[in-house]
Design an enzyme around this catalytic site. Structure first.
Site, PDB file in Angstrom:
ATOM      1  N   ASN A   1       0.812  -1.234   0.000  1.00 20.41           N
ATOM      2  CA  ASN A   1       0.000   0.000   0.000  1.00 20.41           C
ATOM      3  C   ASN A   1       0.841   1.279   0.000  1.00 20.41           C
ATOM      4  OD1 ASN A   1      -2.216  -1.720   0.184  1.00 20.41           O
ATOM      5  ND2 ASN A   1      -2.121  -1.714   2.420  1.00 20.41           N
ATOM      6  N   ARG A   2       2.042   1.183  -0.497  1.00 21.68           N
ATOM      7  CA  ARG A   2       2.945   2.345  -0.547  1.00 21.68           C
ATOM      8  C   ARG A   2       3.318   2.874   0.840  1.00 21.68           C
ATOM      9  NH1 ARG A   2       3.207   0.165  -4.747  1.00 21.68           N
ATOM     10  NH2 ARG A   2       2.910   1.058  -6.821  1.00 21.68           N
TER      11      ARG A   2
END
Ligand SMILES: Cc1cc2nc3c(=O)[nH]c(=O)nc-3n(C[C@H](O)[C@H](O)[C@H](O)COP(=O)(O)O)c2cc1C
Length: 214
Positions: free
Chosen positions: A191-192
């Site tokens: 999810n970065r």
């Protein structure tokens, strides 16, 4: 025609990095990651992009090979008349970047260069293959040249000039040691929400460590 790359993306899930895992000394941490990069059989694990800045503030980058690392710093070799060397003469500030994204990692180093002594450069130069030594003599790195044929001609002429005995160290060839004051280790996460830790050199020569937002 435009080039759309919006759909080229992947999640980073190979691992995480926690504060407790980090060595207090970033050079030791770097050596560990370098060994893991070598073990992963990634081509040219010691290739690093180095950024320099010219007198107008224009940055430029290129890849060189890291040849040595110890407590004193990161060492690379190059032509001293090249663009990078000329820029470093005016402004010794440099940034190094190790693009280890095959392992979902990168390392960024900020520091200042000092020139290696002729003795240090010679010690490395004599270990290079003869043709690489001749290549150093043959190229006026970063200068325009009218054709490849001329470059080959320069190489052949050096080959003839130094046909016997050891090839001397060109006085226009040398190396730099990057003395780091900031080193960041980056590990990609899902999810970065990546893990980033930045080491900063303190006045007493110890290193602080801070987690950065991704
Ligand atoms: C994998 C790789 C390794 C390289 N290693 C070096 C090196 O160790 N030293 C060097 O001077 N140039 C090296 N080069 C060439 C540089 O990227 C660059 O083209 C050259 O040094 C001239 O840069 P400049 O004109 O910005 O000074 C390498 C290039 C690649 C792709």
């Amino acid at each position: 025609m435009t080039l759309d790359l919006e759909n080229l993306r992947r999640d980073y899930t190979k691992g995480g990095l926690e504060r407790e895992q980090l060595n207090e000394n970033p050079i030791e941490q770097f050596k560990l990651w370098m060994q893991q990069t070598i073990d992963a059989k990634i081509p040219d694990p010691n290739a690093m992009t180095i950024a320099t800045v010219d007198a107008s503030g224009q940055p430029s980058q290129r890849i060189v090979l890291l040849k040595h690392l110890d407590e004193k710093g990161f060492v690379f070799y190059t032509n001293l008349q090249s663009r990078k060397a000329q820029e470093l003469k005016q402004n010794p500030k440099i940034s190094l970047h190790f693009p280890w994204y095959f392992l979902e990692r990168q390392v960024k180093v900020c520091g200042v260069v000092e020139s290696l002594s002729a003795a240090e450069v010679l010690k490395y130069f004599v270990t290079r293959p003869r043709d690489s030594q001749l290549g150093a003599w043959a190229s006026h790195q970063s200068r325009p040249i009218s054709s490849r044929a001329l470059l080959i001609q320069q190489f052949e002429s050096m080959k003839n000039k130094f046909s016997k005995g050891e090839i001397p160290l060109p006085d226009f060839w040398g190396g730099f040691r990057v003395k780091p004051h900031q080193i960041e280790f980056w590990q990609g996460r899902e999810n970065r929400l990546h893990d980033r830790f930045e080491y900063q050199l303190q006045q007493n020569n110890s290193w602080s460590i801070e987690r950065l937002e991704p």
